[in-house]
Design an enzyme around this catalytic site. Structure first.
Site, PDB file in Angstrom:
ATOM      1  N   ARG A  30     -26.915 -13.999 -27.619  1.00  0.00           N
ATOM      2  CA  ARG A  30     -26.481 -12.622 -27.894  1.00  0.00           C
ATOM      3  C   ARG A  30     -27.208 -11.631 -26.985  1.00  0.00           C
ATOM      4  O   ARG A  30     -26.627 -10.645 -26.522  1.00  0.00           O
ATOM      5  CB  ARG A  30     -26.737 -12.285 -29.365  1.00  0.00           C
ATOM      6  CG  ARG A  30     -26.213 -10.921 -29.789  1.00  0.00           C
ATOM      7  CD  ARG A  30     -26.195 -10.802 -31.311  1.00  0.00           C
ATOM      8  NE  ARG A  30     -25.670  -9.505 -31.727  1.00  0.00           N
ATOM      9  CZ  ARG A  30     -26.430  -8.501 -32.172  1.00  0.00           C
ATOM     10  NH1 ARG A  30     -27.747  -8.660 -32.255  1.00  0.00           N
ATOM     11  NH2 ARG A  30     -25.894  -7.353 -32.534  1.00  0.00           N
TER      12      ARG A  30
ATOM     13  N   HIS B  79     -25.341  -8.922 -24.662  1.00  0.00           N
ATOM     14  CA  HIS B  79     -25.586  -7.481 -24.759  1.00  0.00           C
ATOM     15  C   HIS B  79     -26.154  -6.925 -23.451  1.00  0.00           C
ATOM     16  O   HIS B  79     -25.985  -5.734 -23.171  1.00  0.00           O
ATOM     17  CB  HIS B  79     -26.530  -7.192 -25.920  1.00  0.00           C
ATOM     18  CG  HIS B  79     -25.837  -7.202 -27.246  1.00  0.00           C
ATOM     19  ND1 HIS B  79     -26.006  -6.226 -28.197  1.00  0.00           N
ATOM     20  CD2 HIS B  79     -24.933  -8.068 -27.776  1.00  0.00           C
ATOM     21  CE1 HIS B  79     -25.252  -6.485 -29.252  1.00  0.00           C
ATOM     22  NE2 HIS B  79     -24.603  -7.616 -29.027  1.00  0.00           N
TER      23      HIS B  79
ATOM     24  N   ASN C  98     -28.178  -2.748 -31.052  1.00  0.00           N
ATOM     25  CA  ASN C  98     -29.233  -3.682 -30.657  1.00  0.00           C
ATOM     26  C   ASN C  98     -30.442  -3.681 -31.586  1.00  0.00           C
ATOM     27  O   ASN C  98     -31.163  -4.679 -31.673  1.00  0.00           O
ATOM     28  CB  ASN C  98     -29.716  -3.359 -29.243  1.00  0.00           C
ATOM     29  CG  ASN C  98     -28.648  -3.590 -28.194  1.00  0.00           C
ATOM     30  OD1 ASN C  98     -27.778  -4.427 -28.369  1.00  0.00           O
ATOM     31  ND2 ASN C  98     -28.697  -2.837 -27.101  1.00  0.00           N
TER      32      ASN C  98
END
Length: 326
Positions: free
Chosen positions: A62, A66, A94
């Protein structure tokens, strides 16, 4: 003033040297000579971290996603906020959900001790995501490297570029298309939700107030919804409540994610939307029914995602530490 043909040739050759396509290309084995053990060191740090906490595999995948979706795969998601700037990692998509930063920092520290100023944080992150897939899916694949680190990280750009879990199929498709990824690659990369966890506030609207109706999402399996409500009570103020994205195999990257969607047990609106049309539902079924094909598609899509907006050649920098610019 005119140039003679010989002078023009020299100018052309200089231009070709300055703007060679090779400078803009990533290469498998980029550190073969400059830091031969770079990928092994990263793999070792990832392995140790996942042994201690299997959930970090999802966290590192992830983290790479991101990073790539904001300014490209330049390591900008790793930069800390300062008094004068709110960085990507501080943005709501985040914070506090991203994890795995310490794994990247540990790998960087080791690499700086043996190959000072050589291996970028962006490449470390790409390697770590690849290794996380290897340990959680049993799928090794090659990652081209040669990325440089970015010098800019803005929370506002994370908000505007990262797809929230509330998107419908068209919105999700458009978001991925803006990064050069096809709808099929979007569906394939969504398979990463076979591992990891989610904070309750990312999906409780589906349990208690879907589309501002004050009701439960009718597209969510009632039995599954009841289970989620027990883990995520309505109006809970705790930011620490989490549930696994895949309750059956939460640490194994497999095709069960697609089976859950077909059973109306996709956790996010964006996940469940993948069967909104006959065409996309067919792709979901194909991934669910053929694990080997899915694995190959997933690794290819991860490699492509890792090439989004990369800095190469003389662009950017090689950070000394990953959480701040030099």
């Amino acid at each position: 003033m005119s140039l003679r043909s010989g002078d023009m040739l020299i100018v052309l050759l200089v231009c070709l040297c300055l703007f060679s396509p090779l400078d803009a290309q990533l290469q498998v084995g980029f550190y073969k000579k400059s830091c031969p053990n770079a990928e092994l060191i990263v793999r070792d740090e990832v392995r140790k971290a996942i042994i201690k906490n299997g959930g970090l595999a999802a966290g590192l995948v992830r983290l790479h996603f991101h990073d790539a979706f904001v300014r490209g795969a330049d390591g900008s998601v790793l930069i800390d906020s300062t008094a004068n700037n709110s960085a990507e990692k501080s943005a709501p998509p985040n914070n506090p959900s991203l994890r795995g930063f310490e794994v990247i920092d540990s790998a960087k520290k080791r690499l700086e001790s043996v190959c000072k100023g050589t291996v970028s944080c962006a490449d470390i992150l790409a390697f770590a995501a690849r290794d996380s897939v290897r340990f959680s899916m049993g799928l090794p694949y090659s990652v081209p490297s040669g990325r440089r680190d970015g010098r800019v990280s803005l929370a506002s750009e994370a908000l505007s570029n990262l797809p929230p879990p509330t998107l419908n199929l068209n919105q999700l498709t458009q978001n991925f298309a803006s990064k050069g990824l096809t709808q099929d690659e979007m569906i394939t990369l969504s398979g990463a939700h076979s591992i990891g966890r989610s904070h309750c506030n990312a999906f409780t609207n589906r349990l208690y107030n879907f589309n501002s109706t004050g009701r439960q999402d009718p597209g969510l399996d009632p039995t599954y919804a009841a289970q989620l409500k027990r883990s995520c009570p309505n109006n809970s103020s705790s930011a620490n409540l989490v549930v696994p994205l895949d309750p059956i195999s939460p640490t194994t990257l497999d095709t069960n994610f697609y089976n859950l969607i077909l059973a109306k047990r996709g956790l996010f609106t964006s996940d469940q939307s993948l069967i909104s049309t006959p065409a996309t539902a067919a792709k979901v079924k194909a991934n669910a029914n053929n694990a080997n094909v899915f694995k190959q598609k997933f690794s290819a899509a991860m490699v492509k995602m890792g090439k989004i907006g990369v800095l190469t050649g003389k662009q950017g920098e090689i950070r000394s530490v990953c959480n701040k610019i030099n």
